[in-house]
Design a protein around this motif. Sequence first.
Motif, PDB file in Angstrom:
ATOM      1  N   ARG A 199      15.172  -8.792  -8.952  1.00  0.00           N
ATOM      2  CA  ARG A 199      16.421  -8.964  -9.716  1.00  0.00           C
ATOM      3  C   ARG A 199      17.285  -7.728  -9.480  1.00  0.00           C
ATOM      4  O   ARG A 199      17.019  -6.674 -10.037  1.00  0.00           O
ATOM      5  N   ILE A 200      18.284  -7.848  -8.636  1.00  0.00           N
ATOM      6  CA  ILE A 200      19.099  -6.684  -8.286  1.00  0.00           C
ATOM      7  C   ILE A 200      20.508  -6.833  -8.858  1.00  0.00           C
ATOM      8  O   ILE A 200      21.114  -7.896  -8.789  1.00  0.00           O
ATOM      9  N   VAL A 201      20.980  -5.731  -9.437  1.00  0.00           N
ATOM     10  CA  VAL A 201      22.312  -5.732 -10.058  1.00  0.00           C
ATOM     11  C   VAL A 201      23.355  -5.186  -9.084  1.00  0.00           C
ATOM     12  O   VAL A 201      23.127  -4.183  -8.420  1.00  0.00           O
ATOM     13  N   VAL A 202      24.491  -5.867  -9.002  1.00  0.00           N
ATOM     14  CA  VAL A 202      25.655  -5.320  -8.311  1.00  0.00           C
ATOM     15  C   VAL A 202      26.632  -4.897  -9.413  1.00  0.00           C
ATOM     16  O   VAL A 202      27.122  -5.728 -10.165  1.00  0.00           O
ATOM     17  N   PHE A 203      26.856  -3.578  -9.496  1.00  0.00           N
ATOM     18  CA  PHE A 203      27.541  -3.040 -10.664  1.00  0.00           C
ATOM     19  C   PHE A 203      29.058  -3.145 -10.581  1.00  0.00           C
ATOM     20  O   PHE A 203      29.626  -3.319  -9.505  1.00  0.00           O
ATOM     21  N   GLN A 204      29.669  -2.966 -11.745  1.00  0.00           N
ATOM     22  CA  GLN A 204      31.113  -3.100 -11.867  1.00  0.00           C
ATOM     23  C   GLN A 204      31.880  -2.200 -10.907  1.00  0.00           C
ATOM     24  O   GLN A 204      32.762  -2.644 -10.202  1.00  0.00           O
ATOM     25  N   ASN A 205      31.555  -0.920 -10.902  1.00  0.00           N
ATOM     26  CA  ASN A 205      32.274  -0.029  -9.997  1.00  0.00           C
ATOM     27  C   ASN A 205      31.443   0.331  -8.773  1.00  0.00           C
ATOM     28  O   ASN A 205      31.763   1.245  -8.034  1.00  0.00           O
ATOM     29  N   GLY A 206      30.367  -0.404  -8.581  1.00  0.00           N
ATOM     30  CA  GLY A 206      29.537  -0.147  -7.413  1.00  0.00           C
ATOM     31  C   GLY A 206      28.592   1.011  -7.668  1.00  0.00           C
ATOM     32  O   GLY A 206      28.943   1.976  -8.346  1.00  0.00           O
ATOM     33  N   ALA A 207      27.385   0.913  -7.158  1.00  0.00           N
ATOM     34  CA  ALA A 207      26.423   1.995  -7.327  1.00  0.00           C
ATOM     35  C   ALA A 207      25.788   2.339  -5.995  1.00  0.00           C
ATOM     36  O   ALA A 207      24.610   2.660  -5.913  1.00  0.00           O
ATOM     37  N   ILE A 261      26.314  -5.732  -1.765  1.00  0.00           N
ATOM     38  CA  ILE A 261      25.667  -7.040  -1.825  1.00  0.00           C
ATOM     39  C   ILE A 261      24.587  -7.139  -0.749  1.00  0.00           C
ATOM     40  O   ILE A 261      23.486  -7.636  -0.998  1.00  0.00           O
ATOM     41  N   VAL A 262      24.891  -6.618   0.441  1.00  0.00           N
ATOM     42  CA  VAL A 262      23.889  -6.634   1.515  1.00  0.00           C
ATOM     43  C   VAL A 262      22.692  -5.769   1.123  1.00  0.00           C
ATOM     44  O   VAL A 262      21.545  -6.150   1.332  1.00  0.00           O
ATOM     45  N   ARG A 263      22.973  -4.606   0.505  1.00  0.00           N
ATOM     46  CA  ARG A 263      21.872  -3.751   0.051  1.00  0.00           C
ATOM     47  C   ARG A 263      20.983  -4.513  -0.928  1.00  0.00           C
ATOM     48  O   ARG A 263      19.745  -4.424  -0.870  1.00  0.00           O
ATOM     49  N   ALA A 264      21.624  -5.275  -1.817  1.00  0.00           N
ATOM     50  CA  ALA A 264      20.860  -6.059  -2.790  1.00  0.00           C
ATOM     51  C   ALA A 264      20.014  -7.109  -2.073  1.00  0.00           C
ATOM     52  O   ALA A 264      18.822  -7.259  -2.354  1.00  0.00           O
ATOM     53  N   LEU A 265      20.624  -7.819  -1.109  1.00  0.00           N
ATOM     54  CA  LEU A 265      19.917  -8.908  -0.426  1.00  0.00           C
ATOM     55  C   LEU A 265      18.745  -8.410   0.414  1.00  0.00           C
ATOM     56  O   LEU A 265      17.784  -9.134   0.638  1.00  0.00           O
ATOM     57  N   VAL A 288      17.073 -13.228  -7.784  1.00  0.00           N
ATOM     58  CA  VAL A 288      18.302 -13.317  -8.573  1.00  0.00           C
ATOM     59  C   VAL A 288      19.198 -12.127  -8.253  1.00  0.00           C
ATOM     60  O   VAL A 288      18.725 -10.997  -8.165  1.00  0.00           O
ATOM     61  N   LEU A 289      20.478 -12.409  -8.064  1.00  0.00           N
ATOM     62  CA  LEU A 289      21.467 -11.333  -7.980  1.00  0.00           C
ATOM     63  C   LEU A 289      22.252 -11.336  -9.272  1.00  0.00           C
ATOM     64  O   LEU A 289      22.723 -12.384  -9.719  1.00  0.00           O
ATOM     65  N   LEU A 290      22.373 -10.169  -9.868  1.00  0.00           N
ATOM     66  CA  LEU A 290      23.107 -10.056 -11.128  1.00  0.00           C
ATOM     67  C   LEU A 290      24.401  -9.295 -10.858  1.00  0.00           C
ATOM     68  O   LEU A 290      24.369  -8.145 -10.433  1.00  0.00           O
ATOM     69  N   PHE A 291      25.521  -9.950 -11.066  1.00  0.00           N
ATOM     70  CA  PHE A 291      26.815  -9.317 -10.801  1.00  0.00           C
ATOM     71  C   PHE A 291      27.479  -8.973 -12.123  1.00  0.00           C
ATOM     72  O   PHE A 291      27.692  -9.844 -12.948  1.00  0.00           O
ATOM     73  N   SER A 315      19.599   1.379 -10.215  1.00  0.00           N
ATOM     74  CA  SER A 315      19.417   0.602  -8.982  1.00  0.00           C
ATOM     75  C   SER A 315      18.261   1.149  -8.162  1.00  0.00           C
ATOM     76  O   SER A 315      17.529   0.368  -7.554  1.00  0.00           O
ATOM     77  N   ALA A 316      18.070   2.481  -8.173  1.00  0.00           N
ATOM     78  CA  ALA A 316      16.935   3.033  -7.428  1.00  0.00           C
ATOM     79  C   ALA A 316      15.624   2.515  -8.008  1.00  0.00           C
ATOM     80  O   ALA A 316      14.699   2.142  -7.276  1.00  0.00           O
ATOM     81  N   GLN A 317      15.571   2.471  -9.322  1.00  0.00           N
ATOM     82  CA  GLN A 317      14.352   2.009  -9.986  1.00  0.00           C
ATOM     83  C   GLN A 317      14.094   0.530  -9.674  1.00  0.00           C
ATOM     84  O   GLN A 317      12.971   0.148  -9.353  1.00  0.00           O
ATOM     85  N   ALA A 318      15.166  -0.264  -9.743  1.00  0.00           N
ATOM     86  CA  ALA A 318      15.001  -1.689  -9.459  1.00  0.00           C
ATOM     87  C   ALA A 318      14.531  -1.913  -8.027  1.00  0.00           C
ATOM     88  O   ALA A 318      13.779  -2.834  -7.751  1.00  0.00           O
ATOM     89  N   MET A 319      14.967  -1.053  -7.103  1.00  0.00           N
ATOM     90  CA  MET A 319      14.578  -1.233  -5.708  1.00  0.00           C
ATOM     91  C   MET A 319      13.205  -0.643  -5.408  1.00  0.00           C
ATOM     92  O   MET A 319      12.805  -0.544  -4.253  1.00  0.00           O
ATOM     93  N   GLY A 320      12.505  -0.229  -6.461  1.00  0.00           N
ATOM     94  CA  GLY A 320      11.104   0.153  -6.276  1.00  0.00           C
ATOM     95  C   GLY A 320      10.850   1.632  -6.051  1.00  0.00           C
ATOM     96  O   GLY A 320       9.813   1.988  -5.511  1.00  0.00           O
ATOM     97  N   SER A 321      11.787   2.501  -6.455  1.00  0.00           N
ATOM     98  CA  SER A 321      11.561   3.933  -6.261  1.00  0.00           C
ATOM     99  C   SER A 321      10.589   4.472  -7.302  1.00  0.00           C
ATOM    100  O   SER A 321      10.653   4.097  -8.465  1.00  0.00           O
ATOM    101  N   SER A 322       9.711   5.363  -6.850  1.00  0.00           N
ATOM    102  CA  SER A 322       8.835   6.050  -7.802  1.00  0.00           C
ATOM    103  C   SER A 322       9.613   7.196  -8.443  1.00  0.00           C
ATOM    104  O   SER A 322      10.732   7.501  -8.020  1.00  0.00           O
ATOM    105  N   GLN A 323       9.013   7.838  -9.434  1.00  0.00           N
ATOM    106  CA  GLN A 323       9.659   8.985 -10.075  1.00  0.00           C
ATOM    107  C   GLN A 323       9.997  10.077  -9.054  1.00  0.00           C
ATOM    108  O   GLN A 323      11.058  10.667  -9.082  1.00  0.00           O
ATOM    109  N   TRP A 324       9.061  10.299  -8.143  1.00  0.00           N
ATOM    110  CA  TRP A 324       9.249  11.338  -7.136  1.00  0.00           C
ATOM    111  C   TRP A 324      10.386  10.959  -6.179  1.00  0.00           C
ATOM    112  O   TRP A 324      11.217  11.787  -5.832  1.00  0.00           O
ATOM    113  N   ASP A 325      10.404   9.660  -5.786  1.00  0.00           N
ATOM    114  CA  ASP A 325      11.501   9.181  -4.930  1.00  0.00           C
ATOM    115  C   ASP A 325      12.840   9.419  -5.621  1.00  0.00           C
ATOM    116  O   ASP A 325      13.801   9.855  -4.992  1.00  0.00           O
ATOM    117  N   ILE A 326      12.889   9.095  -6.908  1.00  0.00           N
ATOM    118  CA  ILE A 326      14.145   9.242  -7.643  1.00  0.00           C
ATOM    119  C   ILE A 326      14.568  10.699  -7.665  1.00  0.00           C
ATOM    120  O   ILE A 326      15.733  11.023  -7.451  1.00  0.00           O
TER     121      ILE A 326
END
Lengths: 287, 273
Positions: free
Chosen positions: A101-109, A169-173, A179-182, B167-178
């Motif tokens: 479940r990856i979020v695409v944020f309002q101002n981008g992250a 979006i590509v980073r998320a995919l 699920v993509l959360l926008f 987003s780093a956490q959601a993409m599977g980063s460990s504490q050390w990665d973060i």
Amino acid sequence: MSAVLEKVRTQGNEARYGAIRIDDVVKIYDPEGAAVMAVDHCTLDIKAGEICMIVGPSGCGKTSLLNAIAGFHDITSGAIYMDGEMLCGPGKPKADPGADRIVVFQNGALFPWKTNLENVAFGPMMQGKLSKKEIIEKARSMMADAGLSGTEHNYPGEVSSGLRRRVEIVRALMNDPKVLLFDEPYRALDSLTRSVMHESLLDIYYKNKVTIFFITHDLEEAIFLGHKLVIMTTRPCRPKKVLEVDIPHPRDYSVLTSPRFRELLEETASVVHEEARKSFASGEKEG
Amino acid sequence: MNMKKIRRSLFSRTTLRAIVSITVFLILWEAGSRSKEWAGFTMPWIGLVPPPTSVLSVWWDLLGDTGYWQSWYLSLMRVLSGFVAAMVIGIPLGLLMAVSRTFNSITFPSFEILRPIPPLAWVPVAIIFWPTEELSIAFVTFLGAFFTVVINVLGGARSIDMRFYQSAQAMGSSQWDIFRRIVLPATVPSIVVGSSVGMGITWNVVVAAEMISGGGGGGGSGGGLGFFIWNSYVGGSYEQIVIGMISIGIAGYACSELLRGIGGFFTPWLRTR
């Protein structure tokens, strides 16, 4: 683009994962005892591979719902399931954030200190399922698919905000999410860029069928993109009207001038307007 | 950089303006200190300052003097040792204070009590603390940069956007990665800012410390640029006072340029904006 549409028509490309069930969810923020209800007994079913557009006044609590699915915040009661598995619910108020479940944020992250390619490759690098070479290959080909060739070694700050959203979006995919959360990703863009982004999002979606949970306050955007349209009440948020958008996918920009689009817009505009007025009267701050 | 670019930057409008600015300043200074009086009024300050031409001629003679270069070398070494120590201790400390709430709540109060104390107030204690005068000066110099570096690192690491963690956490980063891939690079710009401010302070401090302590171990004409100025004052060579001041200006500017270059190397993503 038309070649892609043709491929979709002939082959089909149905998602099997990523069905979300939001079951009687309540979220109460309690800063220093002043309980504020953000989500009020919200129940919603999103099919796998469906684009579900959440429309509601600014600050109505849509984002609380998104944060609960993503696992960034907890819920007060109720439960959220994905493909039958409980993400959060009784005994587990906060879901674990995950690459599904990856979020695409309002101002981008996007990470400003990483190049676009490094950003896109970030998720798989962290998960370590593929070798570095495979990841870079996959990242390049996905960026090429999204029309991002030539920007691989630019930093996010060096490309236009429209391209940045696409990179994100590509980073998320790249994480193969279900699920993509926008969270209002196109809010800060001008309307011309936004219309290009809509087509580009659909283009990417037709190639990678995932469930999309998309928050917006722009009704036209919602009807143009969505399979399903959920209009939320003003805070606390609860679905006020759920509507299947019966304009067939794949869609392109000609949809905007079609009679059916106009009909749906007329049908929903007054409902949204009513909620927006309530929100305005209650003095909700935008956010 | 090719020749065309170099020529263009040499003859650019900015360069021209810089030359005009410095020339006008030197002419006013020369005229002021030569005439002593302007339109019947004695010049209150500039009349007492030696004119740039005599400063230059004294300077010319000094260029062959090893004592003068020894002063440069000593001050530079003190600044660098204090500065490097401040970076080496300050950056990890700031990061640790930013990531660990427990560590922060233990160290921050003492840190905040010590921080407002001007480095020069430490001079007597430093002389008592440290076995050699050289170490005392380096220590005071260190203090000048240390607090600034820590505060900047702490502030930078604290103000990292929540969404980067999420987003780093959601993409599977460990504490050390973060820590390694988010906190560290996101703090680099603040480290660069903290170090350039800190570098400025170390130059302020080293000069004053050299004046107070009487030039450290070198003594005589080899006591650092601060001592060089003080010694010239005592010896009555006003030209040398001015030379010492301008030398410090040049040295400080060179250090800042160097830091800007190093900082730019570590923050390539900020270069184009």
